[in-house]
Write a protein that holds these residues in place. Structure first.
Motif, mmCIF file in Angstrom:
data_model
loop_
_atom_site.group_PDB
_atom_site.id
_atom_site.type_symbol
_atom_site.label_atom_id
_atom_site.label_comp_id
_atom_site.label_asym_id
_atom_site.label_seq_id
_atom_site.Cartn_x
_atom_site.Cartn_y
_atom_site.Cartn_z
ATOM 1 N N GLU A 18 -31.739 16.168 70.453
ATOM 2 C CA GLU A 18 -31.423 17.395 70.685
ATOM 3 C C GLU A 18 -30.495 18.677 69.874
ATOM 4 O O GLU A 18 -29.214 18.168 69.916
ATOM 5 N N PRO A 19 -31.251 19.751 69.353
ATOM 6 C CA PRO A 19 -29.951 20.457 68.339
ATOM 7 C C PRO A 19 -28.457 20.963 69.476
ATOM 8 O O PRO A 19 -27.894 21.059 68.953
ATOM 9 N N LEU A 25 -21.680 18.496 70.458
ATOM 10 C CA LEU A 25 -20.864 17.155 69.431
ATOM 11 C C LEU A 25 -20.019 16.958 68.227
ATOM 12 O O LEU A 25 -19.378 16.177 68.539
ATOM 13 N N GLN A 26 -20.844 18.238 68.078
ATOM 14 C CA GLN A 26 -19.774 18.419 66.369
ATOM 15 C C GLN A 26 -18.475 18.608 66.759
ATOM 16 O O GLN A 26 -17.688 19.009 65.941
ATOM 17 N N GLU A 27 -18.427 19.180 67.784
ATOM 18 C CA GLU A 27 -16.649 19.810 67.956
ATOM 19 C C GLU A 27 -16.094 18.302 68.720
ATOM 20 O O GLU A 27 -16.396 17.313 69.496
ATOM 21 N N HIS A 56 -20.957 25.439 76.907
ATOM 22 C CA HIS A 56 -21.636 25.537 75.664
ATOM 23 C C HIS A 56 -23.048 26.163 75.692
ATOM 24 O O HIS A 56 -23.446 27.135 74.498
ATOM 25 N N TYR A 57 -23.936 25.533 76.596
ATOM 26 C CA TYR A 57 -25.322 25.812 76.726
ATOM 27 C C TYR A 57 -24.786 27.194 77.329
ATOM 28 O O TYR A 57 -26.009 28.262 76.501
ATOM 29 N N LYS A 58 -24.097 27.905 78.019
ATOM 30 C CA LYS A 58 -24.522 29.434 78.611
ATOM 31 C C LYS A 58 -24.005 30.328 77.060
ATOM 32 O O LYS A 58 -24.619 31.252 76.920
#
Lengths: 195, 75
Positions: A18-19, A25-27, A56-58
């Motif tokens: 999922e994007p 996870l790029q961080e 992150h989601y928020k």
């Protein structure tokens, strides 16, 4: 060690692609939090991962929400302005006879430029509007034509095309002069800073 | 835009931070408005955001494991 991680990715393959997870996870920090929760699935590690992901989601949710809010609000606002302007066209200041009034209405509503000229009731000049002193001194460097173009564009909200018709010049002349005028107003400020 | 939101541990957002982080987005949205009305639009947008701060601060998010264990929602 890596076997655990590979298994993990396999099991949760769909969600891991999922994007939002990928972006999360790029961080580096987030990725290492994930690795440590897989290798050492202590409560503490899992909680840290959870918290990081929640934040992150928020953030993503907030950005999406506010972006849409701003975008649609601006559109609504622009519509209100344009409707308001269409309904409140002219101020008749002096008494005119009935026939004169009809003539005035016919003349001005047939021509969008004179409608725009009418909006600017006070007929302000550029110098009245600008408060920055440096810019005011730079205005003296502009030609009369350039000043007139600036007034028509920014006070009366003419488009370049309308300005070209009004002043009987080509559109290229107008855009050239407009660019030159704005650069003159900008450049002098920079030079002063270098000195 | 996401790169600007660096403050990881803040769970309730400050109105002023939000405005600062979104200032460019707000400026961009002024482009189609006549010049005389732009300041007004900017103000109104900020007011609107202020009114929605409650919603913003109450946004919920799933934890990581909660998320990956979710059943795929039908869209």
């Amino acid at each position: 060690m890596t076997q655990n991680i590979n298994d993990f990715f396999k099991i949760y393959d769909q969600k891991m692609n999922e994007p939002i997870v990928k972006q999360f996870l790029q961080e580096k920090n987030n990725y290492s939090l994930l690795i440590s929760s897989i290798d050492k699935p202590t409560k503490e590690n899992k909680n840290r991962l959870d918290t990081a992901f929640k934040n992150h989601y928020k953030k993503v949710k907030i950005v999406n929400y506010l972006s849409k809010l701003i975008y649609f609000f601006a559109i609504d606002f622009d519509k209100k302005i344009s409707n308001h302007r269409k309904k409140n066209v002219l101020n008749m200041d002096s008494d005119t006879s009935f026939t004169d009034r009809n003539k005035l209405i016919k003349e001005s509503t047939s021509n969008i430029m004179s409608y725009k000229l009418e909006i600017n009731e006070k007929n302000s000049k550029i110098v009245d509007i600008i408060s920055d002193e440096e810019i005011i001194t730079n205005i003296k460097n502009l030609s009369d034509k350039q000043i007139r173009i600036l007034e028509l564009k920014y006070i009366n909200n003419f488009s370049n095309k309308e300005i070209s018709k009004f002043l009987n010049e080509s559109e290229q002349t107008i855009s050239y002069n407009l660019r030159k005028a704005l650069n003159k107003l900008r450049d002098s400020k920079l030079h002063k800073r270098d000195v | 835009m996401e790169d600007n939101l660096i403050k990881d541990d803040i769970l309730t957002r400050d109105f002023e931070e939000i405005i600062e982080q979104f200032s460019l987005k707000i400026k961009k949205s002024l482009v189609n408005t006549p010049y005389q009305e732009r300041e007004d639009l900017e103000q109104e947008i900020k007011i609107k955001i202020y009114e929605k701060m409650d919603i913003i601060n109450n946004i919920t998010a799933p934890g990581f494991f909660e998320f990956i264990n979710e059943e795929k929602k039908e869209k």
